[in-house]
Design a protein around this motif. Structure first.
Motif, PDB file in Angstrom:
ATOM      1  N   ALA A 188     130.065   9.778  90.600  1.00  0.00           N
ATOM      2  CA  ALA A 188     130.705   9.481  89.317  1.00  0.00           C
ATOM      3  C   ALA A 188     131.126  10.760  88.600  1.00  0.00           C
ATOM      4  O   ALA A 188     132.238  10.857  88.071  1.00  0.00           O
ATOM      5  CB  ALA A 188     129.754   8.663  88.446  1.00  0.00           C
ATOM      6  N   THR A 189     130.247  11.751  88.597  1.00  0.00           N
ATOM      7  CA  THR A 189     130.494  12.979  87.844  1.00  0.00           C
ATOM      8  C   THR A 189     131.548  13.867  88.485  1.00  0.00           C
ATOM      9  O   THR A 189     132.411  14.433  87.790  1.00  0.00           O
ATOM     10  CB  THR A 189     129.183  13.772  87.701  1.00  0.00           C
ATOM     11  OG1 THR A 189     128.205  12.952  87.052  1.00  0.00           O
ATOM     12  CG2 THR A 189     129.392  15.044  86.907  1.00  0.00           C
ATOM     13  N   ARG A 190     131.510  13.985  89.810  1.00  0.00           N
ATOM     14  CA  ARG A 190     132.352  14.968  90.483  1.00  0.00           C
ATOM     15  C   ARG A 190     133.671  14.399  91.015  1.00  0.00           C
ATOM     16  O   ARG A 190     134.620  15.163  91.255  1.00  0.00           O
ATOM     17  CB  ARG A 190     131.564  15.609  91.644  1.00  0.00           C
ATOM     18  CG  ARG A 190     130.240  16.255  91.246  1.00  0.00           C
ATOM     19  CD  ARG A 190     130.434  17.530  90.456  1.00  0.00           C
ATOM     20  NE  ARG A 190     130.835  18.643  91.292  1.00  0.00           N
ATOM     21  CZ  ARG A 190     129.990  19.530  91.837  1.00  0.00           C
ATOM     22  NH1 ARG A 190     128.678  19.438  91.599  1.00  0.00           N
ATOM     23  NH2 ARG A 190     130.432  20.522  92.576  1.00  0.00           N
ATOM     24  N   VAL A 191     133.745  13.090  91.200  1.00  0.00           N
ATOM     25  CA  VAL A 191     134.950  12.506  91.790  1.00  0.00           C
ATOM     26  C   VAL A 191     135.548  11.397  90.928  1.00  0.00           C
ATOM     27  O   VAL A 191     136.699  11.476  90.505  1.00  0.00           O
ATOM     28  CB  VAL A 191     134.669  11.980  93.220  1.00  0.00           C
ATOM     29  CG1 VAL A 191     135.862  11.186  93.755  1.00  0.00           C
ATOM     30  CG2 VAL A 191     134.361  13.142  94.160  1.00  0.00           C
ATOM     31  N   LEU A 192     134.782  10.349  90.662  1.00  0.00           N
ATOM     32  CA  LEU A 192     135.366   9.156  90.051  1.00  0.00           C
ATOM     33  C   LEU A 192     135.884   9.401  88.640  1.00  0.00           C
ATOM     34  O   LEU A 192     137.033   9.074  88.325  1.00  0.00           O
ATOM     35  CB  LEU A 192     134.349   8.013  90.060  1.00  0.00           C
ATOM     36  CG  LEU A 192     133.851   7.584  91.440  1.00  0.00           C
ATOM     37  CD1 LEU A 192     132.841   6.451  91.308  1.00  0.00           C
ATOM     38  CD2 LEU A 192     135.020   7.157  92.341  1.00  0.00           C
ATOM     39  N   HIS A 193     135.067   9.964  87.781  1.00  0.00           N
ATOM     40  CA  HIS A 193     135.505  10.202  86.399  1.00  0.00           C
ATOM     41  C   HIS A 193     136.660  11.200  86.319  1.00  0.00           C
ATOM     42  O   HIS A 193     137.629  10.967  85.579  1.00  0.00           O
ATOM     43  CB  HIS A 193     134.331  10.642  85.535  1.00  0.00           C
ATOM     44  CG  HIS A 193     133.300   9.567  85.332  1.00  0.00           C
ATOM     45  ND1 HIS A 193     133.595   8.219  85.447  1.00  0.00           N
ATOM     46  CD2 HIS A 193     131.972   9.631  85.020  1.00  0.00           C
ATOM     47  CE1 HIS A 193     132.501   7.502  85.224  1.00  0.00           C
ATOM     48  NE2 HIS A 193     131.507   8.331  84.970  1.00  0.00           N
ATOM     49  N   PRO A 194     136.629  12.319  87.070  1.00  0.00           N
ATOM     50  CA  PRO A 194     137.775  13.225  87.031  1.00  0.00           C
ATOM     51  C   PRO A 194     139.084  12.589  87.509  1.00  0.00           C
ATOM     52  O   PRO A 194     140.165  13.001  87.079  1.00  0.00           O
ATOM     53  CB  PRO A 194     137.353  14.380  87.956  1.00  0.00           C
ATOM     54  CG  PRO A 194     135.870  14.376  87.893  1.00  0.00           C
ATOM     55  CD  PRO A 194     135.485  12.928  87.792  1.00  0.00           C
ATOM     56  N   LEU A 195     138.983  11.586  88.397  1.00  0.00           N
ATOM     57  CA  LEU A 195     140.182  10.906  88.876  1.00  0.00           C
ATOM     58  C   LEU A 195     140.604   9.757  87.968  1.00  0.00           C
ATOM     59  O   LEU A 195     141.614   9.097  88.240  1.00  0.00           O
ATOM     60  CB  LEU A 195     139.961  10.375  90.295  1.00  0.00           C
ATOM     61  CG  LEU A 195     139.731  11.416  91.389  1.00  0.00           C
ATOM     62  CD1 LEU A 195     139.672  10.747  92.753  1.00  0.00           C
ATOM     63  CD2 LEU A 195     140.812  12.493  91.365  1.00  0.00           C
ATOM     64  N   GLY A 196     139.853   9.512  86.908  1.00  0.00           N
ATOM     65  CA  GLY A 196     140.181   8.415  86.007  1.00  0.00           C
ATOM     66  C   GLY A 196     139.746   7.060  86.500  1.00  0.00           C
ATOM     67  O   GLY A 196     140.211   6.027  85.996  1.00  0.00           O
ATOM     68  N   MET A 197     138.821   7.023  87.472  1.00  0.00           N
ATOM     69  CA  MET A 197     138.356   5.760  88.055  1.00  0.00           C
ATOM     70  C   MET A 197     137.115   5.283  87.301  1.00  0.00           C
ATOM     71  O   MET A 197     136.025   5.150  87.855  1.00  0.00           O
ATOM     72  CB  MET A 197     138.076   5.951  89.540  1.00  0.00           C
ATOM     73  CG  MET A 197     139.308   6.374  90.336  1.00  0.00           C
ATOM     74  SD  MET A 197     138.959   6.792  92.068  1.00  0.00           S
ATOM     75  CE  MET A 197     138.432   5.198  92.728  1.00  0.00           C
ATOM     76  N   GLY A 199     136.300   2.430  86.037  1.00  0.00           N
ATOM     77  CA  GLY A 199     135.771   1.105  86.325  1.00  0.00           C
ATOM     78  C   GLY A 199     135.098   1.011  87.672  1.00  0.00           C
ATOM     79  O   GLY A 199     134.669  -0.072  88.090  1.00  0.00           O
ATOM     80  N   SER A 200     135.002   2.139  88.373  1.00  0.00           N
ATOM     81  CA  SER A 200     134.418   2.174  89.714  1.00  0.00           C
ATOM     82  C   SER A 200     133.063   2.855  89.690  1.00  0.00           C
ATOM     83  O   SER A 200     132.730   3.591  88.764  1.00  0.00           O
ATOM     84  CB  SER A 200     135.344   2.934  90.677  1.00  0.00           C
ATOM     85  OG  SER A 200     136.610   2.332  90.750  1.00  0.00           O
ATOM     86  N   GLY A 201     132.290   2.649  90.738  1.00  0.00           N
ATOM     87  CA  GLY A 201     131.021   3.352  90.847  1.00  0.00           C
ATOM     88  C   GLY A 201     130.162   2.768  91.942  1.00  0.00           C
ATOM     89  O   GLY A 201     130.411   1.673  92.454  1.00  0.00           O
ATOM     90  N   ALA A 202     129.164   3.530  92.318  1.00  0.00           N
ATOM     91  CA  ALA A 202     128.119   3.064  93.222  1.00  0.00           C
ATOM     92  C   ALA A 202     126.938   2.676  92.340  1.00  0.00           C
ATOM     93  O   ALA A 202     126.357   3.550  91.693  1.00  0.00           O
ATOM     94  CB  ALA A 202     127.723   4.165  94.205  1.00  0.00           C
ATOM     95  N   PRO A 203     126.624   1.396  92.236  1.00  0.00           N
ATOM     96  CA  PRO A 203     125.542   0.989  91.323  1.00  0.00           C
ATOM     97  C   PRO A 203     124.272   1.815  91.556  1.00  0.00           C
ATOM     98  O   PRO A 203     123.971   2.158  92.700  1.00  0.00           O
ATOM     99  CB  PRO A 203     125.325  -0.475  91.683  1.00  0.00           C
ATOM    100  CG  PRO A 203     126.658  -0.921  92.193  1.00  0.00           C
ATOM    101  CD  PRO A 203     127.200   0.266  92.942  1.00  0.00           C
ATOM    102  N   PRO A 204     123.583   2.148  90.446  1.00  0.00           N
ATOM    103  CA  PRO A 204     123.767   1.667  89.076  1.00  0.00           C
ATOM    104  C   PRO A 204     124.773   2.459  88.250  1.00  0.00           C
ATOM    105  O   PRO A 204     124.938   2.168  87.066  1.00  0.00           O
ATOM    106  CB  PRO A 204     122.367   1.821  88.490  1.00  0.00           C
ATOM    107  CG  PRO A 204     121.810   3.030  89.178  1.00  0.00           C
ATOM    108  CD  PRO A 204     122.335   2.969  90.586  1.00  0.00           C
ATOM    109  N   ALA A 205     125.448   3.453  88.838  1.00  0.00           N
ATOM    110  CA  ALA A 205     126.385   4.285  88.069  1.00  0.00           C
ATOM    111  C   ALA A 205     127.764   3.634  88.029  1.00  0.00           C
ATOM    112  O   ALA A 205     128.732   4.129  88.610  1.00  0.00           O
ATOM    113  CB  ALA A 205     126.459   5.685  88.664  1.00  0.00           C
ATOM    114  N   ILE A 206     127.845   2.505  87.361  1.00  0.00           N
ATOM    115  CA  ILE A 206     129.117   1.818  87.159  1.00  0.00           C
ATOM    116  C   ILE A 206     129.071   1.208  85.767  1.00  0.00           C
ATOM    117  O   ILE A 206     128.001   0.785  85.301  1.00  0.00           O
ATOM    118  CB  ILE A 206     129.352   0.735  88.241  1.00  0.00           C
ATOM    119  CG1 ILE A 206     130.760   0.141  88.112  1.00  0.00           C
ATOM    120  CG2 ILE A 206     128.286  -0.344  88.203  1.00  0.00           C
ATOM    121  CD1 ILE A 206     131.153  -0.744  89.294  1.00  0.00           C
TER     122      ILE A 206
END
Length: 352
Positions: A188-197, A199-206
């Motif tokens: 979440a910190t290094r890939v998903l949030h910087p890409l603007g994603m 609404g995505s995540g690997a639970p529980p980080a969603i």
């Protein structure tokens, strides 16, 4: 004459629209070609149940998660946190070191499926047997993974691409250990949030407000799959809107922060020619992604599936085009979801 975006909507409706309400209660899909993009999502009543889905509904992506783990590796390499040639022992506790063999297993070996690891850890089968179809990875812990790693002896299949959920799951755990956090939080910190994603995540980080589609198998609802130590191989849940962000990031690395831009370019480089019929067709493996040159264009793609979901993503840096399809039905032989996704991908890259 239709507009470019209308043309993309038409492609989605042609290839993906017919899936909804047949064997697939809900679908989310995205397409991008050049500066134009479109998203389609929806659900219809299915055997007395109504599956409500929109572009912000999360679907399990299964092995598409592996492409995120490859991107995470490349980002951490670009940031100087790890080296692709680091032996796995560098980042494992002593009791988890593989037994001496003909070669060392490196991080890039895990990301290219060339470490010689089996598809799944041998110590997964017995504890997962009771839940093999319903939730096989939920109770596979980091210590279980370390125990399986300690029994490895590199050599026999090393250097030859051999698809391994074990290997990429191990890579995800190693990267999390190196960063001192969990895989879901690291991704979440290094890939998903910087890409603007967001609404995505690997639970529980969603995001807790993200709506989730219900998985199906043979028309019946099934529960979600959960992941522990092998999260890096299959835990990601994503939406059609976020998959559009993911595609655009791979097509336009110049839009990204420097380390992510370098990482996106790195994951797309072909590394090893596949063996067997796949190799004869010109398919190589990049960092997790399948790679091929055909009809003057460069293609990268990957599929994913869990007990109740099917996913596909593909992009072409040369054609500046890509597609993603998410569906809430279990993969089947001659899967209609993947067949439709591949047709959509061809139409996006090779417009008539």
């Amino acid at each position: 004459m239709s507009t470019p975006t209308r043309q993309l909507v038409d492609l989605l409706e042609e290839h993906v629209g017919p899936l909804v309400g047949t064997r697939t209660p809900a679908v989310g899909a995205a397409i991008v070609r050049g500066d134009d993009a479109a998203v389609l999502a929806g659900g219809r009543p299915h055997k007395g149940q109504r599956e409500i889905a929109d572009a912000h509904t999360a679907f399990e992506t299964g092995s598409l998660t592996k492409t995120c783990t490859a991107l995470l590796l490349a980002e951490m390499v670009a940031h100087g946190d790890v080296s692709p040639t680091d032996p796995v022992e560098t980042h494992l506790p002593r009791h988890a070191h593989p037994r001496p063999g003909k070669a060392q297993i490196t991080l890039v070996d895990l990301a290219t499926h060339t470490a010689g690891l089996p598809r799944l850890p041998r110590n997964l089968f017995l504890p997962a047997a009771r839940n093999w179809l319903s939730d096989p990875y939920a109770r596979y812990t980091r210590e279980d993974l370390y125990h399986a790693t300690a029994r490895l002896r590199p050599g026999r299949f090393a250097g030859t691409p051999r698809y391994s959920t074990f290997g990429v799951g191990l890579l995800g755990q190693i990267l999390a250990d190196a960063a001192g956090t969990s895989y879901p939080q690291l991704l979440a910190t290094r890939v998903l949030h910087p890409l603007g994603m967001d609404g995505s995540g690997a639970p529980p980080a969603i995001a807790p407000t993200t709506p989730h589609a219900t998985g199906h198998h043979r028309g019946r609802p099934v529960g979600h799959w959960h992941f522990d130590a092998l999260a890096g191989a299959g835990a990601l849940r994503s939406t059609a809107t976020d998959m559009l962000c993911y595609l655009r990031a791979h097509l336009h690395p110049e839009w990204l922060p420097p380390t992510l831009a370098h990482a996106v370019r790195d994951v797309a480089l072909p590394r090893h020619r596949m063996s067997g019929p796949a190799g004869a067709s010109g398919t190589s493996v990049a960092l997790v992604w399948n790679h091929r040159h055909t009809h003057g264009e460069e293609l990268l793609w990957h599929t994913g599936g869990t007990g109740g979901f099917t996913a596909f993503a593909g992009f072409s840096p040369t054609a500046v085009a890509g597609v993603a399809v998410l569906a809430n039905t279990r993969p089947t032989h001659r899967d209609p979801v993947l067949s439709a996704a591949r047709r959509l991908f061809r139409s996006a890259v090779f417009p008539k």
